[in-house]
Structures are given as structure tokens and as C-alpha cells.
Design a protein around this motif. Structure first.
Motif, PDB file in Angstrom:
ATOM      1  N   GLU A 120     -28.891  30.603   1.842  1.00 12.10           N
ATOM      2  CA  GLU A 120     -29.210  29.478   2.729  1.00 12.10           C
ATOM      3  C   GLU A 120     -27.938  28.792   3.214  1.00 12.10           C
ATOM      4  OE1 GLU A 120     -31.862  28.481   4.841  1.00 12.10           O
ATOM      5  OE2 GLU A 120     -33.043  28.538   2.988  1.00 12.10           O
ATOM      6  N   GLY A 121     -26.962  28.668   2.323  1.00 10.90           N
ATOM      7  CA  GLY A 121     -25.707  28.050   2.717  1.00 10.90           C
ATOM      8  C   GLY A 121     -25.009  28.813   3.820  1.00 10.90           C
ATOM      9  N   ARG A 122     -25.010  30.151   3.708  1.00 10.40           N
ATOM     10  CA  ARG A 122     -24.400  30.971   4.754  1.00 10.40           C
ATOM     11  C   ARG A 122     -25.208  30.893   6.056  1.00 10.40           C
ATOM     12  NH1 ARG A 122     -23.698  34.680   0.391  1.00 10.40           N
ATOM     13  NH2 ARG A 122     -25.576  35.773   1.073  1.00 10.40           N
ATOM     14  N   ALA A 123     -26.528  30.974   5.936  1.00  9.82           N
ATOM     15  CA  ALA A 123     -27.379  30.967   7.124  1.00  9.82           C
ATOM     16  C   ALA A 123     -27.277  29.652   7.890  1.00  9.82           C
ATOM     17  CB  ALA A 123     -28.835  31.226   6.726  1.00  9.82           C
ATOM     18  N   GLN A 124     -27.126  28.552   7.181  1.00  6.73           N
ATOM     19  CA  GLN A 124     -27.091  27.230   7.802  1.00  6.73           C
ATOM     20  C   GLN A 124     -25.670  26.726   8.042  1.00  6.73           C
ATOM     21  OE1 GLN A 124     -29.843  25.903   8.870  1.00  6.73           O
ATOM     22  NE2 GLN A 124     -31.216  27.366   7.859  1.00  6.73           N
ATOM     23  N   SER A 125     -24.668  27.546   7.662  1.00 10.26           N
ATOM     24  CA  SER A 125     -23.264  27.116   7.744  1.00 10.26           C
ATOM     25  C   SER A 125     -23.088  25.764   7.050  1.00 10.26           C
ATOM     26  CB  SER A 125     -22.797  27.022   9.199  1.00 10.26           C
ATOM     27  OG  SER A 125     -22.869  28.289   9.829  1.00 10.26           O
ATOM     28  N   ALA A 126     -23.720  25.638   5.884  1.00 11.36           N
ATOM     29  CA  ALA A 126     -23.717  24.367   5.149  1.00 11.36           C
ATOM     30  C   ALA A 126     -22.574  24.325   4.147  1.00 11.36           C
ATOM     31  CB  ALA A 126     -25.052  24.170   4.443  1.00 11.36           C
ATOM     32  N   ASP A 127     -22.037  23.142   3.957  1.00 12.50           N
ATOM     33  CA  ASP A 127     -21.017  22.921   2.937  1.00 12.50           C
ATOM     34  C   ASP A 127     -21.648  22.500   1.611  1.00 12.50           C
ATOM     35  OD1 ASP A 127     -18.734  23.238   4.807  1.00 12.50           O
ATOM     36  OD2 ASP A 127     -19.583  21.429   5.714  1.00 12.50           O
ATOM     37  N   PHE A 128     -22.768  21.821   1.692  1.00  9.59           N
ATOM     38  CA  PHE A 128     -23.553  21.432   0.525  1.00  9.59           C
ATOM     39  C   PHE A 128     -24.989  21.854   0.786  1.00  9.59           C
ATOM     40  CE2 PHE A 128     -19.885  18.897   0.007  1.00  9.59           C
ATOM     41  CZ  PHE A 128     -19.847  18.360  -1.274  1.00  9.59           C
ATOM     42  N   VAL A 129     -25.601  22.524  -0.154  1.00  8.52           N
ATOM     43  CA  VAL A 129     -27.003  22.898  -0.018  1.00  8.52           C
ATOM     44  C   VAL A 129     -27.678  22.672  -1.360  1.00  8.52           C
ATOM     45  CG1 VAL A 129     -26.458  25.336  -0.457  1.00  8.52           C
ATOM     46  CG2 VAL A 129     -28.617  24.738   0.626  1.00  8.52           C
ATOM     47  N   PHE A 130     -28.855  22.057  -1.313  1.00  4.81           N
ATOM     48  CA  PHE A 130     -29.586  21.826  -2.556  1.00  4.81           C
ATOM     49  C   PHE A 130     -31.071  22.022  -2.317  1.00  4.81           C
ATOM     50  CE2 PHE A 130     -29.187  17.701  -0.522  1.00  4.81           C
ATOM     51  CZ  PHE A 130     -30.419  17.097  -0.704  1.00  4.81           C
ATOM     52  N   ASP A 131     -31.765  22.201  -3.439  1.00  2.86           N
ATOM     53  CA  ASP A 131     -33.195  22.484  -3.384  1.00  2.86           C
ATOM     54  C   ASP A 131     -33.973  21.371  -4.060  1.00  2.86           C
ATOM     55  OD1 ASP A 131     -32.371  22.986  -5.965  1.00  2.86           O
ATOM     56  OD2 ASP A 131     -32.812  25.128  -5.920  1.00  2.86           O
ATOM     57  N   ASP A 132     -35.287  21.572  -4.144  1.00  2.89           N
ATOM     58  CA  ASP A 132     -36.143  20.581  -4.784  1.00  2.89           C
ATOM     59  C   ASP A 132     -36.135  20.796  -6.300  1.00  2.89           C
ATOM     60  OD1 ASP A 132     -37.871  18.442  -4.969  1.00  2.89           O
ATOM     61  OD2 ASP A 132     -39.262  19.212  -3.471  1.00  2.89           O
ATOM     62  N   ILE A 133     -36.705  19.862  -7.021  1.00  2.00           N
ATOM     63  CA  ILE A 133     -36.687  19.913  -8.481  1.00  2.00           C
ATOM     64  C   ILE A 133     -38.107  19.952  -9.036  1.00  2.00           C
ATOM     65  CG2 ILE A 133     -34.499  18.655  -8.613  1.00  2.00           C
ATOM     66  CD1 ILE A 133     -36.169  16.218  -9.506  1.00  2.00           C
ATOM     67  N   LEU A 134     -38.191  20.467 -10.222  1.00  3.05           N
ATOM     68  CA  LEU A 134     -39.407  20.392 -11.030  1.00  3.05           C
ATOM     69  C   LEU A 134     -39.039  19.679 -12.321  1.00  3.05           C
ATOM     70  CD1 LEU A 134     -40.726  24.039 -10.537  1.00  3.05           C
ATOM     71  CD2 LEU A 134     -41.629  21.965  -9.469  1.00  3.05           C
ATOM     72  N   THR A 135     -39.832  18.694 -12.710  1.00  7.46           N
ATOM     73  CA  THR A 135     -39.506  17.867 -13.872  1.00  7.46           C
ATOM     74  C   THR A 135     -40.276  18.330 -15.099  1.00  7.46           C
ATOM     75  OG1 THR A 135     -39.161  15.991 -12.386  1.00  7.46           O
ATOM     76  CG2 THR A 135     -39.361  15.508 -14.730  1.00  7.46           C
ATOM     77  N   ARG A 136     -39.545  18.458 -16.208  1.00  6.66           N
ATOM     78  CA  ARG A 136     -40.139  18.818 -17.488  1.00  6.66           C
ATOM     79  C   ARG A 136     -39.706  17.828 -18.550  1.00  6.66           C
ATOM     80  NH1 ARG A 136     -38.851  25.364 -17.782  1.00  6.66           N
ATOM     81  NH2 ARG A 136     -40.485  26.048 -16.342  1.00  6.66           N
ATOM     82  N   ASP A 137     -40.477  17.745 -19.630  1.00 11.49           N
ATOM     83  CA  ASP A 137     -40.009  16.941 -20.753  1.00 11.49           C
ATOM     84  C   ASP A 137     -39.167  17.811 -21.676  1.00 11.49           C
ATOM     85  OD1 ASP A 137     -41.707  18.426 -22.412  1.00 11.49           O
ATOM     86  OD2 ASP A 137     -43.155  16.812 -22.681  1.00 11.49           O
ATOM     87  N   HIS A 170     -39.698   1.383  -6.760  1.00  8.57           N
ATOM     88  CA  HIS A 170     -40.274   1.706  -8.074  1.00  8.57           C
ATOM     89  C   HIS A 170     -41.129   2.970  -7.981  1.00  8.57           C
ATOM     90  CE1 HIS A 170     -41.820   1.088 -12.088  1.00  8.57           C
ATOM     91  NE2 HIS A 170     -43.061   1.220 -11.626  1.00  8.57           N
ATOM     92  N   GLY A 171     -40.848   3.939  -8.862  1.00  8.91           N
ATOM     93  CA  GLY A 171     -41.619   5.166  -8.920  1.00  8.91           C
ATOM     94  C   GLY A 171     -41.151   6.241  -7.976  1.00  8.91           C
ATOM     95  N   GLU A 172     -40.184   5.922  -7.104  1.00  9.38           N
ATOM     96  CA  GLU A 172     -39.670   6.931  -6.186  1.00  9.38           C
ATOM     97  C   GLU A 172     -38.500   7.677  -6.819  1.00  9.38           C
ATOM     98  OE1 GLU A 172     -40.500   5.474  -1.709  1.00  9.38           O
ATOM     99  OE2 GLU A 172     -38.870   4.426  -2.728  1.00  9.38           O
ATOM    100  N   PHE A 173     -38.257   8.891  -6.325  1.00  6.71           N
ATOM    101  CA  PHE A 173     -37.229   9.756  -6.913  1.00  6.71           C
ATOM    102  C   PHE A 173     -36.034   9.820  -5.972  1.00  6.71           C
ATOM    103  CE2 PHE A 173     -35.622  13.581  -9.064  1.00  6.71           C
ATOM    104  CZ  PHE A 173     -35.879  13.212 -10.372  1.00  6.71           C
ATOM    105  N   SER A 174     -34.879   9.417  -6.467  1.00  6.42           N
ATOM    106  CA  SER A 174     -33.676   9.375  -5.647  1.00  6.42           C
ATOM    107  C   SER A 174     -33.118  10.767  -5.401  1.00  6.42           C
ATOM    108  CB  SER A 174     -32.617   8.518  -6.345  1.00  6.42           C
ATOM    109  OG  SER A 174     -31.353   8.685  -5.746  1.00  6.42           O
ATOM    110  N   PHE A 175     -32.689  11.016  -4.181  1.00  2.00           N
ATOM    111  CA  PHE A 175     -32.021  12.275  -3.863  1.00  2.00           C
ATOM    112  C   PHE A 175     -30.684  12.397  -4.574  1.00  2.00           C
ATOM    113  CE2 PHE A 175     -35.282  13.247  -1.027  1.00  2.00           C
ATOM    114  CZ  PHE A 175     -35.035  14.413  -0.310  1.00  2.00           C
ATOM    115  N   GLY A 176     -30.207  11.305  -5.149  1.00  2.00           N
ATOM    116  CA  GLY A 176     -28.970  11.358  -5.918  1.00  2.00           C
ATOM    117  C   GLY A 176     -29.058  12.227  -7.153  1.00  2.00           C
ATOM    118  N   TYR A 177     -30.284  12.585  -7.566  1.00  2.00           N
ATOM    119  CA  TYR A 177     -30.452  13.496  -8.699  1.00  2.00           C
ATOM    120  C   TYR A 177     -30.204  14.950  -8.304  1.00  2.00           C
ATOM    121  CZ  TYR A 177     -32.500   9.940 -11.771  1.00  2.00           C
ATOM    122  OH  TYR A 177     -32.693   8.839 -12.551  1.00  2.00           O
ATOM    123  N   ALA A 178     -30.051  15.212  -7.014  1.00  2.00           N
ATOM    124  CA  ALA A 178     -29.866  16.588  -6.552  1.00  2.00           C
ATOM    125  C   ALA A 178     -28.608  17.199  -7.149  1.00  2.00           C
ATOM    126  CB  ALA A 178     -29.776  16.615  -5.030  1.00  2.00           C
TER     127      ALA A 178
END
Length: 253
Positions: A120-137, A170-178
């Protein structure tokens, strides 16, 4: 950990190389699982750099054992406890890959994650690329919580997008966790590193500084990172001094 060492000669010469940086502090119960999720990635030539942040348990001894077993792993030791940003900088200075991937010591990569992000980084010519998360305990039980995609679909992010997506209620998830995949040449060209004065929000500020330097940031919207919510982790212990340092960094920007 097994008896047989991996055959590096079996790796194709044209695979993208990825350095996985792990800042580790008192994570002896988690570090092996985290490292193995990186070593098990297919389609990339991976190295794992574990920067032990002056742990008081046997985290470094486990890291050293993993390094002795697999030449793709290198165990580094910080002289003093400086926080995740400082430890990642130690690992970053030793990294050899074309791409840099960040992995917290109690989290895991999904199978095939790094190859997908490199593509994806190559296809988008991106310098930073990140995906979504799944949360576990801490027992690997999936938790129903908000994800990045609940707030924003995949695509390129602007500087204003990045700031807005980190202003959470409150209750929202920050993209800073990426935990991004980073093009090494961009880091080198702009002399970027983690703010060692931060123990919270260091990932957000690295991407913020990069975007202010002209980085292209792309969000895939596809889950690929397993984030662990456990009692006692640094991200769950927001201390007053740490938040004051983060506020000061925000004001400087």
C-alpha cells in the motif's frame, strides 16, 4: 521458541526490508508473543530490534535469548528508563530496513500485515501508512470497542485531518494509537525522531511533525494490528507530569 533456526537463504532478494522497533519495559510475559508475530510475517525481509528501556524484570534476558535463537532479532539495552520514545530512538538508530514498523511490546501483528502495508505504501507513494486495529484484553479475548474506521474511512490524511482525528471525546478512539509503517528515506531526509520528552502521545507527535515536513500519510482502513488493553500498561497510566509534557509539546506545535 522451537529448535530449528529460520533459513535466511530462502528469502527472495527482492522482498521489501522492514525493521520492527519494539520499546520494551517490564513486559517479560508478553515480549516473546509480540516478537514472534513480527518474525512470522511473510513477504518481507524482517528484522526485529528490541530496545529494553531499563526493565527491572527479566525482559532483557528474554530479548537476548530470542536474539541468540534468531539472527533477525537484536536485543538493545537502554542505560536509563527514558520512556517509549527514547527507547524507539535507540532502535531507530540501529535499523537497517527500507521501512520502519512500530510494535508495542504487548501487541501483535496480524498475519501478512507488513507485506500489505509495504504494498500500500508503494502504491500510494506514502511516507507513513497505517491500518485499523482490533482490541483484545490480556487474555486474547476480543473486546468490542471503537476502531479508527468508526471515525474515518480509508484514504489519504491531511494535516488538519490528523489533528481533528486526535481530538477525541469520551469513548472515542484516538488515531494517535496508530502504529505506522514508515518510509526510512523520509525519516533520514527530514532528520526525524521521537520526542524523548514525551511518555504519552509520542506516536501522534512524530506523525504530526512528519506531516508538517510534507509527509504523505495513508490510512488503509483494514484491520491488521492487535492492540492489547491490559492493566498496568503505560498508555493506561496517564500521569500528571506526562500529560503536562504532552500539553507543552502541543503548545510548541
Amino acid at each position: 521458541m522451537g529448535d530449528a533456526k529460520p533459513d535466511r537463504d530462502a528469502l527472495a532478494d527482492n522482498l521489501p526490508s522492514v525493521s520492527v522497533l519494539i520499546a520494551a519495559y517490564n513486559v517479560s510475559a508478553w515480549i516473546e508473543r509480540s516478537v514472534q508475530s513480527a518474525l512470522n510475517q511473510s513477504g518481507v525481509d524482517v528484522e526485529v530490534l528490541i530496545a529494553d528501556d531499563a526493565s527491572t524484570d527479566d525482559t532483557f534476558q528474554i530479548a537476548a535469548t530470542l536474539s541468540a535463537w534468531d539472527p533477525r532479532v537484536r536485543a538493545l539495552q537502554c542505560d536509563v528508563n527514558g520512556g517509549p520514545g527514547a527507547a524507539r530512538n535507540v532502535a531507530l538508530n540501529e535499523a537497517r530496513g527500507q521501512w520502519i514498523a512500530i510494535l508495542d511490546a504487548d501487541d501483535c501483528f496480524a498475519k501478512g500485515r507488513l507485506a500489505a502495508l509495504c504494498d500500500e505504501g508503494r502504491a500510494q507513494s506514502a511516507d507513513f501508512v497505517f491500518d485499523d486495529i482490533l482490541t483484545r484484553d490480556e487474555h486474547d479475548v476480543d473486546l468490542r470497542g471503537t476502531t479508527f474506521s468508526d471515525r474515518r474511512g480509508g484514504g489519504r490524511l491531511t494535516l488538519s485531518d490528523w489533528i481533528a482525528l486526535n481530538q477525541v471525546g469520551h469513548g472515542e478512539f484516538s488515531f494517535g494509537y496508530a502504529k505506522p509503517l514508515i518510509r526510512r528515506s523520509f525519516i533520514d531526509a527530514n532528520m526525524l525522531c521521537y520526542d524523548q520528552g514525551l511518555r504519552n502521545g509520542e506516536d501522534f507527535h512524530l506523525i504530526l511533525e512528519a506531516m508538517m515536513s510534507g509527509a504523505t500519510v495513508y490510512f488503509t482502513g483494514v484491520p491488521g494490528y492487535f492492540y492489547t488493553r491490559r492493566s498496568g500498561s503505560v498508555s493506561r497510566r496517564a500521569q500528571d507530569a506526562h500529560l503536562r509534557a504532552l500539553l507543552a509539546a502541543d503548545r510548541r506545535v
